[in-house]
Design an enzyme around this catalytic site. Structure first.
Site, PDB file in Angstrom:
ATOM      1  N   HIS A 160      30.439-111.609  13.793  1.00  0.00           N
ATOM      2  CA  HIS A 160      28.857-111.053  14.468  1.00  0.00           C
ATOM      3  C   HIS A 160      27.887-111.760  15.223  1.00  0.00           C
ATOM      4  O   HIS A 160      26.984-111.592  15.397  1.00  0.00           O
ATOM      5  CB  HIS A 160      28.547-110.631  12.905  1.00  0.00           C
ATOM      6  CG  HIS A 160      27.557-109.874  13.494  1.00  0.00           C
ATOM      7  ND1 HIS A 160      26.892-108.904  14.451  1.00  0.00           N
ATOM      8  CD2 HIS A 160      27.057-108.591  12.845  1.00  0.00           C
ATOM      9  CE1 HIS A 160      25.840-107.907  14.506  1.00  0.00           C
ATOM     10  NE2 HIS A 160      26.200-107.715  13.076  1.00  0.00           N
ATOM     11  N   ASP A 385      39.054 -95.479  26.919  1.00  0.00           N
ATOM     12  CA  ASP A 385      40.402 -94.678  27.043  1.00  0.00           C
ATOM     13  C   ASP A 385      41.354 -96.054  27.919  1.00  0.00           C
ATOM     14  O   ASP A 385      40.919 -96.282  29.356  1.00  0.00           O
ATOM     15  CB  ASP A 385      39.178 -94.009  28.447  1.00  0.00           C
ATOM     16  CG  ASP A 385      40.792 -93.556  29.302  1.00  0.00           C
ATOM     17  OD1 ASP A 385      42.324 -93.667  28.400  1.00  0.00           O
ATOM     18  OD2 ASP A 385      39.940 -92.247  30.376  1.00  0.00           O
TER      19      ASP A 385
END
Length: 440
Positions: A160, A385
């Site tokens: 993070h 995708d």
């Protein structure tokens, strides 16, 4: 006993490699120190782990790895490493020079069919779909899990301190484009010209004690810890029709996030069995890209998030109803404006050479009566995708052994809506399940 969908998941690691971008982060390139910003140092000092499940057919592993290499050329901090700069006297990202950089890529096979495990549901067994703990210190780690049917679950985690959720959504979208052979038409922006402290710097807001914890000997922090086995993760699904009814209860005066988070704040307070006299606080991360003036590019890559802190007395929260809770959240978020972000920047200038310990780093594994609510709905994770025709069937945060966290995820089913990932003590989670969809 394991959930039925996971009983036959046998994961066999086939190969583990370290890859780089082939340019910036290689031993031949001299080391460059990039100091962490105050926003980087405010982020949790952990990897954030997520799972993506794709139906067959999916691209081969070689195509996925090639796509990673090409994408890392635009996102060099992900293959760097964390360190400390004596020159700048603060933590930094070390670029170049090798020595622990790169990204860890693990390839594994699973003997079962992917459909046997869908939809993904929270379970500690899902951690097997990631590189094993301690396997490497890389900031970016990913495991490709190939199922007998050709389906694929990608388990990836990123530290993070180098990227917030908004940034990682941009990276994943770019990686998917690279795998499909499409150009990365929105490369990341690393420009920090917006990070300007005032002269002299000044803090109009209290950041010590709330955002960062003083390290002085007389400052004691009370933490709560339990056996991690007493903590569970659950997934609550709220279809669009339910959300319409819920928002109607507040006359559509608040956003979907404000309304649903207020409803769950009240219900989790009940499930936790907090007393009337207690006070409860919510941590709500707020993205600064659209709040600073002038606006920071939406393509800025790094961390640019602070917290709003809605808070209230338990009795007032419960007796005041949904409108009261939503109002508290709305007002707290609205207070995080450009002035608050500027105060945070100035705090970093004033205290940058000191040891800055974010509140996250001193939490025990039980946050109650505090609650953290993160919305991942706008992170574009659902837009991944990879090509090949295999659609994204499920995505989920991996098992989190900390009580008091909530992540809002876009619902992928036909009913749309929002899925909410919640971590609570087991008996509190069971009660929340019973009341989670009540409209009373």
């Amino acid at each position: 006993m394991l959930p039925k969908i996971l009983q036959n998941m046998e994961v066999q690691v086939q190969r583990s490699t370290i890859i780089s971008d082939g340019g910036t982060n290689t031993p031949a390139v001299p080391v460059t120190e990039v100091p962490l910003t105050v926003f980087d140092r405010f982020a949790s000092n952990i990897h954030i782990a997520v799972l993506f499940a794709f139906a067959s057919p999916t691209p081969a592993n070689d195509a996925l790895v090639d796509g990673l290499r090409n994408t890392f050329k635009h996102f060099p901090t992900l293959t760097a490493r964390l360190g400390y700069s004596l020159t700048h006297r603060r933590p930094c990202i070390l670029m170049g020079g090798g020595g622990g950089g790169g990204a860890q890529v693990v390839e594994a096979t699973v003997s079962s069919e992917l459909c046997d495990h869908l939809p993904l549901k929270p379970s500690p067994e899902l951690q097997r779909l990631h590189p094993s703990p301690g396997a490497g210190a890389q900031l970016f780690q990913v495991q490709f899990n190939r199922f007998k049917c050709g389906g694929l679950i990608i388990g990836f985690s990123v530290h993070h301190r180098v990227a917030d959720g908004h940034s990682m959504g941009a990276f994943l979208t770019a990686w998917a484009k690279a795998v499909r052979g499409a150009p990365i038409d929105r490369p990341p922006v690393y420009d920090l010209s917006w990070l300007k402290p005032r002269r002299p710097p000044r803090c109009e807001f209290q950041h010590w004690g709330q955002d960062f914890i003083p390290t002085t000997p007389h400052h004691n922090v009370l933490t709560k810890n339990v056996d991690p086995s007493k903590i569970t993760n659950i997934l609550l699904k709220y279809p669009s029709d339910y959300l319409k009814k819920l928002k109607a209860k507040v006359d559509n005066k608040f956003t979907t996030f404000e309304t649903l988070s207020a409803d769950l704040w009240r219900k989790i307070t009940i499930a936790r069995r907090l007393q009337d006299y207690e006070h409860t606080t919510v941590r709500v991360p707020v993205n600064g890209r659209a709040r600073l003036k002038p606006l920071v590019s939406d393509d800025f890559f790094g961390n640019l998030v602070v917290n709003a802190y809605p808070k209230g007395n338990v009795k007032v929260l419960i007796d005041g109803g949904l409108v009261k809770a939503a109002s508290i959240i709305h007002e707290a978020i609205a207070e995080i404006d450009k002035g608050y972000f500027q105060s945070f920047i100035d705090f970093g200038e004033l205290h940058g050479e000191e040891e800055l310990v974010p509140a996250y780093d001193v939490d025990g594994n039980v946050l109650s009566p505090t609650l953290e609510m993160d919305s991942w709905v706008r992170f574009r994770f659902q837009e991944m995708d990879l090509g090949g025709g295999g659609e994204l069937r499920s995505f989920l945060p991996t098992w989190v052994p900390f009580e008091g966290l909530m992540m809002f995820l876009p619902g992928l089913g036909e009913e749309g809506g929002v899925d909410v990932f919640v971590t609570l003590l087991q008996d509190h989670a069971e009660l929340l399940r019973q009341i989670s969809h009540s409209l009373d």
